[in-house]
Design a protein around this motif. Structure first.
Motif, PDB file in Angstrom:
ATOM      1  N   VAL A 200       0.869  -1.178   0.000  1.00 41.36           N
ATOM      2  CA  VAL A 200       0.000   0.000   0.000  1.00 41.36           C
ATOM      3  C   VAL A 200       0.905   1.226   0.000  1.00 41.36           C
ATOM      4  CG1 VAL A 200      -1.964  -1.110   1.086  1.00 41.36           C
ATOM      5  CG2 VAL A 200      -0.190  -0.142   2.530  1.00 41.36           C
ATOM      6  N   GLU A 201       0.329   2.408   0.101  1.00 40.75           N
ATOM      7  CA  GLU A 201       1.135   3.630   0.110  1.00 40.75           C
ATOM      8  C   GLU A 201       2.192   3.535   1.213  1.00 40.75           C
ATOM      9  OE1 GLU A 201      -1.896   6.489   0.888  1.00 40.75           O
ATOM     10  OE2 GLU A 201      -3.220   5.522  -0.562  1.00 40.75           O
ATOM     11  N   GLY A 202       3.413   3.834   0.856  1.00 42.09           N
ATOM     12  CA  GLY A 202       4.490   3.744   1.834  1.00 42.09           C
ATOM     13  C   GLY A 202       5.319   2.487   1.660  1.00 42.09           C
ATOM     14  N   GLY A 203       4.857   1.554   0.830  1.00 44.39           N
ATOM     15  CA  GLY A 203       5.666   0.392   0.492  1.00 44.39           C
ATOM     16  C   GLY A 203       5.388  -0.863   1.280  1.00 44.39           C
ATOM     17  N   LYS A 204       4.879  -0.741   2.505  1.00 44.33           N
ATOM     18  CA  LYS A 204       4.595  -1.921   3.301  1.00 44.33           C
ATOM     19  C   LYS A 204       3.253  -2.522   2.903  1.00 44.33           C
ATOM     20  CE  LYS A 204       7.398  -1.038   7.385  1.00 44.33           C
ATOM     21  NZ  LYS A 204       7.429  -1.041   8.875  1.00 44.33           N
ATOM     22  N   THR A 205       3.105  -3.805   3.201  1.00 47.32           N
ATOM     23  CA  THR A 205       1.835  -4.462   2.888  1.00 47.32           C
ATOM     24  C   THR A 205       0.853  -4.291   4.044  1.00 47.32           C
ATOM     25  OG1 THR A 205       2.394  -6.615   3.858  1.00 47.32           O
ATOM     26  CG2 THR A 205       3.121  -6.205   1.589  1.00 47.32           C
ATOM     27  N   ALA A 206      -0.424  -4.445   3.728  1.00 48.88           N
ATOM     28  CA  ALA A 206      -1.444  -4.367   4.776  1.00 48.88           C
ATOM     29  C   ALA A 206      -1.192  -5.430   5.843  1.00 48.88           C
ATOM     30  CB  ALA A 206      -2.836  -4.544   4.161  1.00 48.88           C
ATOM     31  N   TYR A 207      -0.753  -6.607   5.417  1.00 50.53           N
ATOM     32  CA  TYR A 207      -0.514  -7.688   6.377  1.00 50.53           C
ATOM     33  C   TYR A 207       0.592  -7.313   7.352  1.00 50.53           C
ATOM     34  CZ  TYR A 207      -1.322 -12.568   7.676  1.00 50.53           C
ATOM     35  OH  TYR A 207      -1.714 -13.717   8.350  1.00 50.53           O
ATOM     36  N   GLU A 208       1.675  -6.736   6.835  1.00 53.94           N
ATOM     37  CA  GLU A 208       2.769  -6.287   7.705  1.00 53.94           C
ATOM     38  C   GLU A 208       2.280  -5.239   8.694  1.00 53.94           C
ATOM     39  OE1 GLU A 208       6.868  -6.373   5.183  1.00 53.94           O
ATOM     40  OE2 GLU A 208       5.293  -5.102   4.354  1.00 53.94           O
ATOM     41  N   LEU A 209       1.469  -4.314   8.214  1.00 55.92           N
ATOM     42  CA  LEU A 209       0.991  -3.236   9.076  1.00 55.92           C
ATOM     43  C   LEU A 209       0.065  -3.757  10.167  1.00 55.92           C
ATOM     44  CD1 LEU A 209       0.370  -0.563   6.301  1.00 55.92           C
ATOM     45  CD2 LEU A 209       2.174  -0.515   8.033  1.00 55.92           C
ATOM     46  N   VAL A 210      -0.807  -4.688   9.817  1.00 59.02           N
ATOM     47  CA  VAL A 210      -1.698  -5.255  10.833  1.00 59.02           C
ATOM     48  C   VAL A 210      -0.884  -5.983  11.900  1.00 59.02           C
ATOM     49  CG1 VAL A 210      -3.482  -6.986  11.266  1.00 59.02           C
ATOM     50  CG2 VAL A 210      -3.709  -5.429   9.326  1.00 59.02           C
ATOM     51  N   LEU A 211       0.080  -6.785  11.469  1.00 56.71           N
ATOM     52  CA  LEU A 211       0.895  -7.539  12.421  1.00 56.71           C
ATOM     53  C   LEU A 211       1.705  -6.624  13.334  1.00 56.71           C
ATOM     54  CD1 LEU A 211       2.138 -10.448  10.134  1.00 56.71           C
ATOM     55  CD2 LEU A 211       0.924 -10.741  12.298  1.00 56.71           C
ATOM     56  N   SER A 212       2.218  -5.542  12.785  1.00 56.29           N
ATOM     57  CA  SER A 212       3.114  -4.679  13.563  1.00 56.29           C
ATOM     58  C   SER A 212       2.375  -3.631  14.392  1.00 56.29           C
ATOM     59  CB  SER A 212       4.116  -3.981  12.635  1.00 56.29           C
ATOM     60  OG  SER A 212       3.450  -3.107  11.731  1.00 56.29           O
ATOM     61  N   GLN A 213       1.131  -3.305  14.010  1.00 51.81           N
ATOM     62  CA  GLN A 213       0.441  -2.197  14.666  1.00 51.81           C
ATOM     63  C   GLN A 213      -0.783  -2.632  15.479  1.00 51.81           C
ATOM     64  OE1 GLN A 213      -0.243   1.140  12.022  1.00 51.81           O
ATOM     65  NE2 GLN A 213       1.785   0.940  11.102  1.00 51.81           N
ATOM     66  N   THR A 214      -0.907  -3.926  15.713  1.00 52.46           N
ATOM     67  CA  THR A 214      -1.955  -4.415  16.613  1.00 52.46           C
ATOM     68  C   THR A 214      -1.302  -5.175  17.763  1.00 52.46           C
ATOM     69  OG1 THR A 214      -2.232  -6.452  15.306  1.00 52.46           O
ATOM     70  CG2 THR A 214      -3.722  -4.615  14.814  1.00 52.46           C
ATOM     71  N   ASP A 215      -1.995  -5.265  18.860  1.00 57.84           N
ATOM     72  CA  ASP A 215      -1.516  -5.994  20.037  1.00 57.84           C
ATOM     73  C   ASP A 215      -1.539  -7.486  19.731  1.00 57.84           C
ATOM     74  OD1 ASP A 215      -1.410  -7.383  22.523  1.00 57.84           O
ATOM     75  OD2 ASP A 215      -2.082  -5.571  23.565  1.00 57.84           O
ATOM     76  N   LYS A 216      -0.385  -8.135  19.809  1.00 58.24           N
ATOM     77  CA  LYS A 216      -0.286  -9.547  19.444  1.00 58.24           C
ATOM     78  C   LYS A 216      -1.111 -10.455  20.350  1.00 58.24           C
ATOM     79  CE  LYS A 216       4.081 -10.247  21.978  1.00 58.24           C
ATOM     80  NZ  LYS A 216       3.564 -11.158  23.005  1.00 58.24           N
ATOM     81  N   ASP A 217      -1.464  -9.964  21.513  1.00 58.66           N
ATOM     82  CA  ASP A 217      -2.289 -10.767  22.422  1.00 58.66           C
ATOM     83  C   ASP A 217      -3.780 -10.578  22.160  1.00 58.66           C
ATOM     84  OD1 ASP A 217      -0.095 -11.849  23.818  1.00 58.66           O
ATOM     85  OD2 ASP A 217       0.085 -10.011  24.985  1.00 58.66           O
ATOM     86  N   LEU A 218      -4.134  -9.511  21.456  1.00 59.91           N
ATOM     87  CA  LEU A 218      -5.542  -9.215  21.187  1.00 59.91           C
ATOM     88  C   LEU A 218      -5.967  -9.573  19.766  1.00 59.91           C
ATOM     89  CD1 LEU A 218      -5.939  -5.688  22.856  1.00 59.91           C
ATOM     90  CD2 LEU A 218      -6.561  -7.909  23.814  1.00 59.91           C
ATOM     91  N   VAL A 219      -5.036  -9.459  18.843  1.00 59.97           N
ATOM     92  CA  VAL A 219      -5.343  -9.688  17.424  1.00 59.97           C
ATOM     93  C   VAL A 219      -4.460 -10.802  16.889  1.00 59.97           C
ATOM     94  CG1 VAL A 219      -5.494  -8.661  15.121  1.00 59.97           C
ATOM     95  CG2 VAL A 219      -5.983  -7.261  17.155  1.00 59.97           C
ATOM     96  N   LYS A 220      -5.060 -11.949  16.691  1.00 60.86           N
ATOM     97  CA  LYS A 220      -4.356 -13.088  16.121  1.00 60.86           C
ATOM     98  C   LYS A 220      -4.677 -13.168  14.625  1.00 60.86           C
ATOM     99  CE  LYS A 220      -2.810 -14.562  20.138  1.00 60.86           C
ATOM    100  NZ  LYS A 220      -1.363 -14.559  20.482  1.00 60.86           N
ATOM    101  N   MET A 221      -4.063 -14.138  13.948  1.00 61.91           N
ATOM    102  CA  MET A 221      -4.261 -14.278  12.513  1.00 61.91           C
ATOM    103  C   MET A 221      -4.816 -15.662  12.178  1.00 61.91           C
ATOM    104  SD  MET A 221      -3.082 -11.265  11.968  1.00 61.91           S
ATOM    105  CE  MET A 221      -2.665 -10.879  10.274  1.00 61.91           C
ATOM    106  N   GLU A 222      -5.727 -15.681  11.221  1.00 58.42           N
ATOM    107  CA  GLU A 222      -6.181 -16.938  10.632  1.00 58.42           C
ATOM    108  C   GLU A 222      -5.569 -16.971   9.240  1.00 58.42           C
ATOM    109  OE1 GLU A 222     -10.218 -19.389  10.492  1.00 58.42           O
ATOM    110  OE2 GLU A 222     -10.356 -17.566   9.284  1.00 58.42           O
ATOM    111  N   LEU A 223      -4.526 -17.765   9.067  1.00 58.10           N
ATOM    112  CA  LEU A 223      -3.803 -17.766   7.801  1.00 58.10           C
ATOM    113  C   LEU A 223      -4.494 -18.668   6.789  1.00 58.10           C
ATOM    114  CD1 LEU A 223      -1.285 -16.517   6.462  1.00 58.10           C
ATOM    115  CD2 LEU A 223      -0.116 -18.684   6.907  1.00 58.10           C
TER     116      LEU A 223
END
Length: 311
Positions: A200-223
């Motif tokens: 997305v704008e800025g070069g990073k992917t949405a997936y990277e941004l979600v992983l880095s900018q959410t609390d890892k204990d509150l927001v998990k991923m379903e891959l």
């Protein structure tokens, strides 16, 4: 208690005592215990979307007869949970010997992506989509419903992530939903498609941004294993970069063209290698998915092939 069950409990107890208790074992040879202990293969009900709309109970009976034990629900043209209230649907599922583990909800009001059309029903006409709750506007009600059904996870099925502003707004929704879910005693996770891996704008992917900018204990991923593969991502590498963040998987396969969804075990997704990384991922539940499967034969083939792969 039979010998197999006694053996499993003894083994689980030993792992717990050593501080190594995990939902699944790390090596493929140990994955047979998933079935021996009836620790089970799940299915995402979008796989049988039209069948669930036409005959929810009959479809679930067929799914149970194939051997599926875990259910992840999706939206339905009947509204609600296939026309049921949360506790009602939970009872229907449990009466068939299965467990309702998770539910998919939209992150924002439904909107078809550019160039996309609604699926066509058996009558040859596009399906009708009822007004649906979404996390942006109704996160607390969706969390309350999931808690009422005693689900393990509420999952964001999809959300707008094409721009930085969309990603920022989605992250805010995820944080709020994750906090509300934790208070309700359930987990929250985000399910990907391939587009989340586009810059997305800025070069990073949405997936990277979600992983880095959410609390890892509150927001998990379903891959979703197929969509990650389509995007050129190695699921095992993602697990290693973010250990414990992936408690849910969609076990989906895709052909060599990276366009066509196919039966589990007949495409290019490296399931055996991926399942050997369950400890790193933090896997708790996995759901077979074949988008809009044409028949129950497809659903059966996915189950049979998966058992062979991880057995």
């Amino acid at each position: 208690m039979n010998n197999d069950r006694r053996h499993f409990l003894k083994k689980a107890g030993a792992l717990a005592a050593s501080g190594l208790a995990l939902p699944y074992l790390s090596k493929a040879s140990g994955l047979t215990d998933l079935f021996a202990a009836e620790k089970s293969v799940g299915i995402q009900l979008f796989t049988v979307f039209e069948k669930m709309n036409n005959d929810p109970k009959g479809t679930l009976e067929k799914i149970a007869s194939i051997g599926y034990k875990e259910i992840e629900s999706a939206f339905s043209t009947r509204g609600g949970y296939y026309g049921y209230k949360p506790k009602e649907f939970k009872k229907v599922v449990e009466d068939l010997g299965m467990t309702w583990r998770a539910h998919h909800a939209l992150g924002a009001p439904f909107k078809l992506p550019p160039g996309r059309k609604l699926p066509v029903g058996s009558d040859g006409k596009p399906i009708t989509i009822p007004t649906m709750m979404n996390l942006r506007d109704n996160y607390q009600q969706l969390v309350d419903d999931a808690a009422e059904a005693q689900l393990s996870y509420l999952v964001c099925a999809s959300t707008p992530v094409g721009t930085q502003d969309e990603v920022k707004n989605s992250i805010e929704v995820f944080q709020k939903t994750g906090e509300a879910s934790k208070k309700a005693g359930i987990g929250f996770a985000y399910h990907n498609h391939a587009t989340e891996f586009d810059p997305v704008e800025g070069g990073k992917t949405a997936y990277e941004l979600v992983l880095s900018q959410t609390d890892k204990d509150l927001v998990k991923m379903e891959l979703d294993l197929a969509w990650a593969t389509k995007a050129g991502k190695d699921p095992v590498a993602l697990f290693k970069e973010h250990p414990g963040r992936f408690p849910l998987w969609h076990v989906k396969d895709i052909k060599k063209d990276l366009q066509t969804i196919t039966e589990v075990g007949t495409g290019v997704v490296e399931f055996k290698r991926i399942f050997e990384a369950v400890q790193i991922a933090g896997l708790k539940y996995f759901f077979v998915e074949y988008d809009l499967a044409p028949s129950f034969d497809t659903v059966q083939t996915c189950y049979t092939n998966l058992k062979k792969i991880i057995g």
